[in-house]
Scaffold this active site. Sequence first.
Site, PDB file in Angstrom:
ATOM      1  N   HIS A 241      33.863  42.075  43.209  1.00 47.75           N
ATOM      2  CA  HIS A 241      33.475  43.069  44.211  1.00 47.75           C
ATOM      3  C   HIS A 241      32.309  42.516  45.027  1.00 47.75           C
ATOM      4  O   HIS A 241      31.335  42.008  44.452  1.00 47.75           O
ATOM      5  CB  HIS A 241      33.065  44.368  43.513  1.00 47.75           C
ATOM      6  CG  HIS A 241      32.639  45.427  44.480  1.00 47.75           C
ATOM      7  ND1 HIS A 241      33.539  46.127  45.239  1.00 47.75           N
ATOM      8  CD2 HIS A 241      31.405  45.863  44.845  1.00 47.75           C
ATOM      9  CE1 HIS A 241      32.885  46.978  46.027  1.00 47.75           C
ATOM     10  NE2 HIS A 241      31.594  46.839  45.801  1.00 47.75           N
TER      11      HIS A 241
ATOM     12  N   ASN B  38      37.848  42.307  38.079  1.00 50.70           N
ATOM     13  CA  ASN B  38      37.770  42.454  39.530  1.00 50.70           C
ATOM     14  C   ASN B  38      36.525  41.749  40.040  1.00 50.70           C
ATOM     15  O   ASN B  38      35.518  41.662  39.331  1.00 50.70           O
ATOM     16  CB  ASN B  38      37.697  43.941  39.913  1.00 50.70           C
ATOM     17  CG  ASN B  38      37.700  44.147  41.412  1.00 50.70           C
ATOM     18  OD1 ASN B  38      38.436  43.474  42.147  1.00 50.70           O
ATOM     19  ND2 ASN B  38      36.878  45.055  41.898  1.00 50.70           N
TER      20      ASN B  38
ATOM     21  N   ILE C 210      43.755  50.847  44.186  1.00 44.62           N
ATOM     22  CA  ILE C 210      43.217  51.318  42.904  1.00 44.62           C
ATOM     23  C   ILE C 210      44.377  51.325  41.909  1.00 44.62           C
ATOM     24  O   ILE C 210      45.464  51.834  42.219  1.00 44.62           O
ATOM     25  CB  ILE C 210      42.674  52.750  43.070  1.00 44.62           C
ATOM     26  CG1 ILE C 210      41.713  52.777  44.245  1.00 44.62           C
ATOM     27  CG2 ILE C 210      42.120  53.280  41.759  1.00 44.62           C
ATOM     28  CD1 ILE C 210      40.289  53.044  43.981  1.00 44.62           C
TER      29      ILE C 210
ATOM     30  N   MET D 155      43.434  45.352  47.245  1.00 43.90           N
ATOM     31  CA  MET D 155      42.799  46.493  47.895  1.00 43.90           C
ATOM     32  C   MET D 155      43.444  47.827  47.510  1.00 43.90           C
ATOM     33  O   MET D 155      43.539  48.740  48.325  1.00 43.90           O
ATOM     34  CB  MET D 155      42.785  46.290  49.409  1.00 43.90           C
ATOM     35  CG  MET D 155      42.077  45.008  49.836  1.00 43.90           C
ATOM     36  SD  MET D 155      40.426  44.752  49.118  1.00 43.90           S
ATOM     37  CE  MET D 155      39.470  45.823  50.164  1.00 43.90           C
TER      38      MET D 155
ATOM     39  N   ASP E 257      35.056  50.627  40.979  1.00 37.69           N
ATOM     40  CA  ASP E 257      34.123  49.497  40.816  1.00 37.69           C
ATOM     41  C   ASP E 257      33.022  49.818  39.806  1.00 37.69           C
ATOM     42  O   ASP E 257      31.849  49.444  40.003  1.00 37.69           O
ATOM     43  CB  ASP E 257      33.513  49.120  42.183  1.00 37.69           C
ATOM     44  CG  ASP E 257      34.586  48.749  43.205  1.00 37.69           C
ATOM     45  OD1 ASP E 257      35.550  48.080  42.832  1.00 37.69           O
ATOM     46  OD2 ASP E 257      34.447  49.148  44.373  1.00 37.69           O
TER      47      ASP E 257
HETATM   48  C1  GAR Z   1      36.343  39.203  48.431  1.00 36.80           C
HETATM   49  O1  GAR Z   1      35.117  39.188  49.096  1.00 36.80           O
HETATM   50  C2  GAR Z   1      36.329  40.253  47.346  1.00 36.80           C
HETATM   51  O2  GAR Z   1      35.072  40.456  46.776  1.00 36.80           O
HETATM   52  C3  GAR Z   1      36.756  41.465  48.103  1.00 36.80           C
HETATM   53  O3  GAR Z   1      37.747  41.022  48.982  1.00 36.80           O
HETATM   54  C4  GAR Z   1      37.461  39.681  49.352  1.00 36.80           C
HETATM   55  C5  GAR Z   1      38.734  38.881  49.190  1.00 36.80           C
HETATM   56  O4  GAR Z   1      38.634  37.692  49.890  1.00 36.80           O
HETATM   57  N1  GAR Z   1      37.263  42.482  47.229  1.00 36.80           N
HETATM   58  C6  GAR Z   1      37.135  43.763  47.452  1.00 36.80           C
HETATM   59  O5  GAR Z   1      36.583  44.218  48.442  1.00 36.80           O
HETATM   60  C7  GAR Z   1      37.755  44.651  46.395  1.00 36.80           C
HETATM   61  N2  GAR Z   1      37.492  45.999  46.652  1.00 36.80           N
HETATM   62  P1  GAR Z   1      39.873  36.684  49.993  1.00 36.80           P
HETATM   63  O6  GAR Z   1      41.115  37.488  50.334  1.00 36.80           O
HETATM   64  O7  GAR Z   1      39.489  35.709  51.071  1.00 36.80           O
HETATM   65  O8  GAR Z   1      39.993  36.022  48.624  1.00 36.80           O
END
Ligand code: GAR
Length: 194
Positions: free
Chosen positions: A112, A110, A95, A93, A148
């Site tokens: 998203h 990444n 940049i 989370m 993104d």
């Molecule tokens: C996922 O849904 C991913 O797409 C998102 O965080 C989640 C991680 O899930 N990523 C973002 O929002 C990046 N900006 P997890 O910790 O259960 O693997």
Amino acid sequence: MTKKLRLVVLLSGDGSIFEAIVAAIEARRLNAEILMVISDNPNAYGLTRARLHNLNTQVINAKEYNDKSEFQRALKEALLSLNPDFIVLSGFMRILAADIIQALPKRILNIHPALLPKYPGLHTHERVLAAGDKKHGTTVHFVDEGLDSGPIIGQRELTVLPGDTAESLQQRVKELEKVLYPEVLQCFSEKKYK
Ligand code: GAR
């Protein structure tokens, strides 16, 4: 012939998508090894998941650095010294600094939780509901210097159902992500992408 990919994973939280990548490796659906799991958050459950699979972990805690650029420098040093084929952002989370991205062109991926180019940034599920979209999903893309905005590599989509909430969408999108990310990585192993 597939290439055994050398991966470094960056995560900040639960790590459920990372766990799906590990499961794919263990099931031999993905020809890869994870050299290191790095987190900016010492309490990320993803680190516990990594340790349970006997993977190397490293915490680069942003709060322990005087400023953001020192944190980014430490991260860059770690990534360059590991020299993986790909850096896999999986719920990371933060940049990345432009010089990290420039030092590792087309090697940072990444995932998203939206059908990019729609909804870069945060709160994607809420924004999909507010817009009344019928389709939602997830995207794997190369990381560039924008938010993104890098080239899209793969997507999976779902239909938004009448009773859906942000929570139900998050859950269902994550189920897609657990399939998409290992699949995309395996395509790199099979050299289907450049
Ligand atoms: C996922 O849904 C991913 O797409 C998102 O965080 C989640 C991680 O899930 N990523 C973002 O929002 C990046 N900006 P997890 O910790 O259960 O693997």
